[in-house]
Design a protein around this motif. Structure first.
Motif, PDB file in Angstrom:
ATOM      1  N   THR A   1       0.822  -1.219   0.000  1.00  0.00           N
ATOM      2  CA  THR A   1       0.000   0.000   0.000  1.00  0.00           C
ATOM      3  C   THR A   1       0.852   1.263   0.000  1.00  0.00           C
ATOM      4  O   THR A   1       0.570   2.225  -0.742  1.00  0.00           O
TER       5      THR A   1
ATOM      6  N   ILE B   1       0.879   4.306  -2.770  1.00  0.00           N
ATOM      7  CA  ILE B   1       0.642   5.719  -2.439  1.00  0.00           C
ATOM      8  C   ILE B   1       1.787   6.591  -2.969  1.00  0.00           C
ATOM      9  O   ILE B   1       1.558   7.679  -3.529  1.00  0.00           O
TER      10      ILE B   1
ATOM     11  N   TYR C   1       1.404   9.571  -5.682  1.00  0.00           N
ATOM     12  CA  TYR C   1       1.842  10.927  -5.308  1.00  0.00           C
ATOM     13  C   TYR C   1       2.839  11.492  -6.321  1.00  0.00           C
ATOM     14  O   TYR C   1       2.695  12.622  -6.796  1.00  0.00           O
TER      15      TYR C   1
END
Length: 390
Positions: A34, A38, A42
């Motif tokens: 995870t 992310i 980003y």
């Protein structure tokens, strides 16, 4: 003969099947991480978007004034320092107060107008106007100095014409050279076309080095699963290639999302060239820099070491690429060293394809340079990996 061919086809099928299975395994492992997901989202979306909102132009720089004349002529000069480049930050009582504001960073320019400013202009005498510029930020200081010289020069030119009694109509009979230049590839000189592209190319570089090294190979070491792979029937190449292929697919997907949803949709960056060529170049570049990541992976025992070594490689790569500093601003030795940075070729081709619509007939030399460098870098990475785990 037929039996030999059948055996070779069977081996090739087995090799391909194992490669596909290991690639799928790498993608599944990546999807379960995870934090890594992310970070990918980003960097490819939010970081690129923020870069597109950063400008390199002078915008509302604070000008403080020491006006010792307080005349109509001095006020006319002062009011020429207006937006969008400048904004007036008030008046100071003397030049020392202006110096203090420069020291504190509360002003970028201090304009000092002497006494008898208007009187000397009317008498046709030369007048000195002192301008102090904070050049601690070289780019801003250079822009502020240039714009200030242009404003004061135009003011002096207007006053000289008025003193000589030259009107706008009489100027039409004076021989003049008109500047009719044309800006190519970025007609409005929008920073929003330049900054997100270079940021995207740097993000691809970071991901291409870090993902195979930190997210794949070093993670296998930390979890102790590399030993399980080594005792399996897989060859070192069947362990290495799936990591590079899987991470290349992830990078290409992130690049496509960033290009269409950030560059094109948010900032109207044109895609003048062939997207197929751009993604082919990106794939080649990813394999090239992945070789560096694999080499780092063989030297590192944990993710912290891999990250630090990656920074040691990334910083000179970026610095020598022309992304932050144009080649024309570098000394001859560093300009020559730029040819050792894969990112230099990638930036050349990225801008050429996206903004200029260039094809292989123009970019062949950059592509050849990247291919030769890629073979050397990826070859060293594979050699080191197979030597350590073979």
């Amino acid at each position: 003969m037929n039996t030999c061919l059948a055996e070779r086809l069977a081996r090739l099928y087995l090799w391909s099947t194992r490669l596909a299975a290991m690639t799928a395994k790498e993608l599944i492992q990546f999807g379960r991480d995870t934090l890594l997901l992310i970070a990918i989202v980003y960097l490819f979306i939010f970081d690129t978007y923020m870069a597109g909102n950063v400008g390199m132009q002078l915008n509302s720089a604070v000008v403080v004034v020491h006006d010792a004349d307080h005349s109509a002529a001095s006020r006319e000069l002062i009011y020429r320092f207006h937006r969008p480049y400048f904004k007036l930050g008030g008046e100071v009582l003397d030049s020392r107060e202006g110096q203090r504001l420069l020291d504190r960073g509360q002003a970028l320019v201090v304009l000092d107008i002497p006494r008898d400013f208007e009187h000397d202009i009317k008498m046709g005498r030369p007048v000195d106007v002192q301008v102090q510029v904070d050049a601690s930020n070289t780019i801003l200081g250079f822009l502020a100095s240039s714009y200030t010289a242009q404003i004061i020069g135009q003011y002096g030119f207007d006053k000289a014409l008025a003193h000589l009694g030259v009107t706008e109509r009489s100027m039409q009979d004076v021989p003049m050279i008109r500047d009719e230049h044309r800006i190519w590839y970025n007609p409005n000189q929008r920073d929003a076309w330049f900054m997100p592209i270079v940021e995207l190319l740097i993000v691809i570089t970071i991901m291409a080095i870090m993902l195979p090294a930190a997210a794949a190979a070093v993670r296998e070491k930390e979890r102790g699963t590399i030993e399980q792979l080594l005792v399996s029937p897989l060859t070192p190449m069947q362990i290495l290639l799936p990591k590079v292929i899987a991470m290349t697919l992830v990078i290409l997907l992130g690049t496509a999302v960033s290009m269409f949803f950030v560059l094109h949709w948010a900032f109207d960056v044109p895609m003048k060239g062939s997207l197929t060529l751009f993604f082919a170049v990106t794939t080649l570049y990813t394999f090239t820099t992945a070789g560096l990541g694999l080499y780092i992976a063989t030297l590192s025992r944990n993710l912290a070491q891999a990250a630090l070594l990656a920074i040691l490689v990334l910083m000179p790569m970026i610095f020598l690429s022309g992304a932050w500093t144009p080649p024309e601003a570098m000394p001859a030795g560093m300009r020559a060293a730029m040819f050792l940075s894969p990112l230099y070729y990638f930036i050349e081709m990225g801008y050429g394809i996206m903004l200029k619509g260039a094809g292989l007939d123009v970019l062949w030399d950059s592509l050849l340079g990247l291919a030769l460098l890629g073979m050397a870098v990826f070859g060293v990475g594979v050699w080191r990996f197979t030597r350590q785990f073979g």
